[in-house]
Design a protein around this motif. Structure first.
Motif, PDB file in Angstrom:
ATOM      1  N   HIS A  64       0.884  -1.163   0.000  1.00  0.00           N
ATOM      2  CA  HIS A  64       0.000   0.000   0.000  1.00  0.00           C
ATOM      3  C   HIS A  64       0.927   1.219   0.000  1.00  0.00           C
ATOM      4  CE1 HIS A  64      -2.882  -3.001   1.135  1.00  0.00           C
ATOM      5  NE2 HIS A  64      -3.841  -2.131   1.377  1.00  0.00           N
ATOM      6  N   GLU A 122      -0.900   6.129   0.574  1.00  0.00           N
ATOM      7  CA  GLU A 122      -2.353   6.263   0.453  1.00  0.00           C
ATOM      8  C   GLU A 122      -2.795   7.500   1.237  1.00  0.00           C
ATOM      9  OE1 GLU A 122      -6.384   3.612   1.404  1.00  0.00           O
ATOM     10  OE2 GLU A 122      -4.414   2.866   1.988  1.00  0.00           O
ATOM     11  N   HIS A 177      -2.724   1.976  -4.576  1.00  0.00           N
ATOM     12  CA  HIS A 177      -3.194   3.318  -4.214  1.00  0.00           C
ATOM     13  C   HIS A 177      -2.345   4.409  -4.868  1.00  0.00           C
ATOM     14  CE1 HIS A 177      -6.255   1.951  -1.421  1.00  0.00           C
ATOM     15  NE2 HIS A 177      -5.363   1.119  -0.897  1.00  0.00           N
ATOM     16  N   SER A 234      -1.999   7.318  -4.056  1.00  0.00           N
ATOM     17  CA  SER A 234      -2.882   8.493  -4.140  1.00  0.00           C
ATOM     18  C   SER A 234      -2.104   9.798  -4.188  1.00  0.00           C
ATOM     19  CB  SER A 234      -3.829   8.511  -2.941  1.00  0.00           C
ATOM     20  OG  SER A 234      -4.576   7.334  -2.850  1.00  0.00           O
ATOM     21  N   THR A 241      -4.882   1.004  -8.867  1.00  0.00           N
ATOM     22  CA  THR A 241      -5.723   2.069  -8.335  1.00  0.00           C
ATOM     23  C   THR A 241      -6.954   1.452  -7.695  1.00  0.00           C
ATOM     24  OG1 THR A 241      -6.818   4.179  -8.826  1.00  0.00           O
ATOM     25  CG2 THR A 241      -7.009   2.469 -10.490  1.00  0.00           C
ATOM     26  N   ASN A 273     -10.480   5.209  -2.337  1.00  0.00           N
ATOM     27  CA  ASN A 273      -9.901   6.551  -2.407  1.00  0.00           C
ATOM     28  C   ASN A 273     -10.958   7.633  -2.504  1.00  0.00           C
ATOM     29  OD1 ASN A 273      -7.133   5.281  -4.391  1.00  0.00           O
ATOM     30  ND2 ASN A 273      -7.322   5.435  -2.174  1.00  0.00           N
ATOM     31  N   GLN A 292     -10.534   9.657   1.137  1.00  0.00           N
ATOM     32  CA  GLN A 292      -9.616  10.786   0.993  1.00  0.00           C
ATOM     33  C   GLN A 292     -10.349  12.128   0.903  1.00  0.00           C
ATOM     34  OE1 GLN A 292      -6.336  10.388   1.243  1.00  0.00           O
ATOM     35  NE2 GLN A 292      -6.560   8.158   1.373  1.00  0.00           N
ATOM     36  N   THR A 301      -4.957   8.170  -7.679  1.00  0.00           N
ATOM     37  CA  THR A 301      -3.699   8.485  -8.319  1.00  0.00           C
ATOM     38  C   THR A 301      -3.967   9.084  -9.706  1.00  0.00           C
ATOM     39  OG1 THR A 301      -1.509   7.581  -8.799  1.00  0.00           O
ATOM     40  CG2 THR A 301      -3.394   6.229  -9.448  1.00  0.00           C
ATOM     41  N   ASP A 352     -10.554  -3.433  -3.657  1.00  0.00           N
ATOM     42  CA  ASP A 352     -10.037  -3.070  -2.348  1.00  0.00           C
ATOM     43  C   ASP A 352     -10.939  -3.678  -1.267  1.00  0.00           C
ATOM     44  OD1 ASP A 352      -8.213  -2.081  -0.569  1.00  0.00           O
ATOM     45  OD2 ASP A 352      -8.748   0.015  -0.825  1.00  0.00           O
TER      46      ASP A 352
END
Length: 429
Positions: free
Chosen positions: A222, A225, A254, A256, A282, A287, A291, A304, A321
């Motif tokens: 990971h 992230e 991730h 991200s 991804t 996400n 996020q 990302t 995920d």
């Protein structure tokens, strides 16, 4: 789809006739697919003469595509949402919620929940899954031992890989992980973790890469992230990929933070990813959900840089995920749904629907190192017969009806499908 003869559970040939077959390279060819009694693809060609006693499937109005590949799940967490609520909706809130639950989750509970989710995934055409499994002071070995048993139980239907996800938590030193990583790796198909959370990322990454190298396993991390451009761990990972010879055997999920970097900094990191043959995954559901909750305006998507990475040639897959847990409270196990989420949230375009199909088929199969993937002679017959006009319409709206074959055996069909189930296989989906 019309079925001219019932497919039984006894070992015999199956001939899928007249479908539009997804050949390597993304081409669709009109062909028959002959599956032998051992569950292998014996021939792909037009006008195959059916062997005696073969079961026949009329796929003239359907696509025949490889089984979908979900290369990043968390089967130890799936379905625990009602037991582990996450009121904050944040990544840290989800970690804390699951850690509390994991301290008292019995192996049989993990096994039951994961079995249910695997069944749902297969119903939607998935025939391979890679699951990260927490190994830490909270979860101990309950998750990885339960899922190792599940991997064996489903081996005739699902290619299940396990990542020993060595999970650091604030206040937990790395001594426990160091003392237990070899035992975890012994049950795993890859070794992973999350360096952005580790109190000593350098020591932590050394533990992961060394354990993977010692057992000849790949690394699946990971990776960053979060959306804080001041907290990057890519160069630390790149250095270890070189040192441990993990080029082409490292996957980063991730990533991200790449969307929060200036373009020049992103381009430098992407060049290293390409140079070291690193694969990316991804995870749009997680996400989007976790996020950017603290943003006062223009909250970010949290993914990302999907479009730029793909167009530059980075092998980028998409995956589920988490499914119905504190990290992602929704989820169906449908990889076509994830492909749609990826196109919409990842700033891809309408003419890139086929690209998202690659992100749930050939690309994740490559990242997982799946041998014999695809509809070719000699490969296991892991495939879907799906009523759709072409790949674009399959991704855009899903199939009208579908049937799922795993190792040559009809294991599931949609309620709309006219193909009856083989005796002893899963119930209608």
């Amino acid at each position: 789809m019309n079925q001219t003869e019932r497919i039984s559970s006894e070992k015999r040939h199956v001939l899928i006739q007249g479908g539009r077959v997804a050949a390597p390279g993304g081409r669709l060819i009109r062909a028959d697919v002959l599956i032998d009694a051992a569950g292998l693809i014996a021939e792909v060609a037009p006008g195959i003469v059916p062997p005696a006693q073969a079961a026949l499937v009329d796929a003239s109005d359907s696509l025949v595509v490889p089984g979908f590949v979900d290369c990043h799940q968390h089967l130890d967490k799936t379905g625990v949402l009602r037991f582990a609520p996450n009121p904050s909706g944040t990544l840290q809130g989800a970690r804390e919620a699951f850690a509390t639950y994991a301290r008292q989750a019995p192996p049989e509970d993990i096994f039951r929940r994961a079995s249910k989710t695997i069944g749902r995934c297969m119903a939607h055409g998935t025939t391979a899954i890679r699951s990260h499994v927490n190994v830490d002071k909270d979860a101990g070995f309950n998750g990885i031992e339960a899922l190792a048993q599940l991997r064996a139980d489903w081996a005739d239907r699902m290619a299940l890989q396990l990542v020993a996800f060595m999970t650091p938590h604030p206040g937990q030193d790395l001594d426990w992980l160091a003392a237990n990583i070899d035992r975890a790796a012994a049950s795993a198909d890859a070794v992973g973790g999350t360096p952005a959370v580790a109190e000593d990322p350098d020591r932590y990454l050394d533990l992961i890469f060394q354990a993977a190298a010692d057992r000849g396993l790949p690394v699946d991390l990971h990776m960053d992230e979060h959306l804080d451009p001041t907290r990057l761990h890519f160069d630390k990972v790149f250095e270890r990929v070189r040192r441990f010879g993990m080029q082409g055997r490292t996957v980063l999920g991730h990533t991200s933070v790449l969307s929060a970097l200036p373009s020049a900094q992103f381009q430098r990191i992407m060049a290293k990813i390409l140079e070291l043959e690193i694969g990316l995954v991804t995870l749009p559901a997680a996400n989007l959900y976790l996020q950017g909750r603290d943003a006062e305006q223009l909250p970010p998507r949290g993914l990302t840089r999907v479009a730029q990475l793909l167009r530059a040639g980075v092998p980028l897959a998409t995956a589920s995920d988490n499914i119905e847990d504190p990290f992602v409270p929704t989820g169906s196990g449908d990889m076509l749904e994830m492909a749609r989420w990826t196109l919409l949230a990842g700033h891809l375009k309408g003419d890139e629907l086929a690209t998202t199909y690659d992100m749930i088929t050939a690309i994740p199969a490559r990242l997982m190192g799946l041998d014999g993937y695809g509809i070719e002679k000699g490969n296991p017959a892991n495939l879907n017969v799906m009523h759709a006009d072409d790949i674009d319409t399959l991704v855009a709206g899903g199939p009208v009806a579908s049937s799922v074959f795993a190792k040559g055996r009809l294991v599931c069909r949609s309620a709309q499908s006219e193909i009856p189930l083989a005796a002893g296989s899963l119930q209608p989906c």
